[in-house]
Design a protein around this motif. Structure first.
Motif, PDB file in Angstrom:
ATOM      1  N   GLY A   1       1.728  -8.375  55.687  1.00 35.31           N
ATOM      2  CA  GLY A   1       2.244  -8.305  54.330  1.00 35.31           C
ATOM      3  C   GLY A   1       2.343  -6.873  53.850  1.00 35.31           C
ATOM      4  N   GLY A   2       2.799  -6.709  52.637  1.00 36.90           N
ATOM      5  CA  GLY A   2       2.940  -5.368  52.089  1.00 36.90           C
ATOM      6  C   GLY A   2       3.042  -5.401  50.585  1.00 36.90           C
ATOM      7  N   LEU A   3       2.814  -4.258  49.981  1.00 37.93           N
ATOM      8  CA  LEU A   3       2.927  -4.075  48.541  1.00 37.93           C
ATOM      9  C   LEU A   3       4.185  -3.269  48.252  1.00 37.93           C
ATOM     10  CD1 LEU A   3      -0.793  -3.126  47.812  1.00 37.93           C
ATOM     11  CD2 LEU A   3       0.272  -5.377  47.588  1.00 37.93           C
ATOM     12  N   HIS A   4       4.569  -3.197  46.993  1.00 40.66           N
ATOM     13  CA  HIS A   4       5.746  -2.411  46.604  1.00 40.66           C
ATOM     14  C   HIS A   4       5.501  -0.929  46.910  1.00 40.66           C
ATOM     15  CE1 HIS A   4       7.895  -5.512  44.111  1.00 40.66           C
ATOM     16  NE2 HIS A   4       6.728  -6.090  44.308  1.00 40.66           N
ATOM     17  N   THR A   5       6.509  -0.268  47.468  1.00 42.83           N
ATOM     18  CA  THR A   5       6.376   1.156  47.792  1.00 42.83           C
ATOM     19  C   THR A   5       7.102   2.055  46.800  1.00 42.83           C
ATOM     20  OG1 THR A   5       8.246   1.045  49.316  1.00 42.83           O
ATOM     21  CG2 THR A   5       6.036   0.724  50.256  1.00 42.83           C
ATOM     22  N   THR A   6       7.807   1.453  45.846  1.00 41.53           N
ATOM     23  CA  THR A   6       8.466   2.228  44.792  1.00 41.53           C
ATOM     24  C   THR A   6       8.156   1.588  43.447  1.00 41.53           C
ATOM     25  OG1 THR A   6      10.526   0.964  44.933  1.00 41.53           O
ATOM     26  CG2 THR A   6      10.367   2.964  46.285  1.00 41.53           C
TER      27      THR A   6
END
Length: 196
Positions: A115-120
């Motif tokens: 998974g991942g989180l927002h990068t911007t």
């Protein structure tokens, strides 16, 4: 720096530039929520929700000792489940059941299982997690298109976190863009910006 086979001169220069940058606090309007972090042993991943009463970002922490929920503005732990029914993120969306004010929803979790989180985030902010001295990760916050490959450290980009003591799990913004989180296997660091 030692010779790094397989890297171009540009890549070697970028690696050295990131390694030479000291860790600094993020610039205003960001402020640290914890001083310096919240200890969370066995942290596996984190996810975000919104408190329906206050509108604050909430950070859900999934660890080997249960689930917790933090207010991302005050840092207050507002809910805890030491024995959750679904203890690890599962399914194609890597989610867990919420707790506290998030009880009726599932929370997407980023970390050890993927998974991942927002990068911007709005306002031109971006975040990068890099490992120029793997396995140690550094988290770089950038503004207005700045990044380690453009601009000056401390002016357009900032080395805000150095994961040298624990395994990196995730870094990124909440969907609202008002919270920046970094999670390792042992702790959670949060920065918030309010009034924007």
């Amino acid at each position: 720096m030692s010779d790094t086979p397989g890297l171009s001169p540009y890549q070697k220069d970028l690696r050295e530039r990131v390694l030479a940058a000291p860790r600094v606090d993020p610039p205003p309007p960001w402020r640290s929520v914890f001083q310096p972090y919240a200890a969370v042993g066995g942290l596996l991943g984190i996810g975000f929700g919104v408190d329906p009463r206050s509108g604050h970002d909430l950070v859900m922490v999934v660890s080997s000792t249960g689930h917790g929920l933090f207010d991302a503005v005050s840092g207050e732990k507002i809910a805890r489940d030491r024995d959750p029914e679904d203890d690890i993120p599962e399914g194609p969306d890597l989610s867990c059941p919420g707790l506290g004010p998030l009880t009726r929803q599932r929370v997407h979790i980023a970390g050890l299982y993927g998974g991942g989180l927002h990068t911007t985030a709005h306002g031109g902010w971006s975040v990068d997690a890099v490992a120029p001295a793997w396995p140690h990760h550094r988290v770089l916050l950038s503004a207005e298109g700045g990044a380690p490959w453009r601009g000056l450290h401390g002016e357009t980009w900032w080395h805000v976190f150095d994961a040298t003591w624990s395994e990196f799990r995730a870094a990124g913004f909440s969907p609202s863009g008002r919270t920046l989180a970094v999670a390792t296997s042992s702790d959670l660091s949060l920065w918030t910006r309010t009034g924007e």
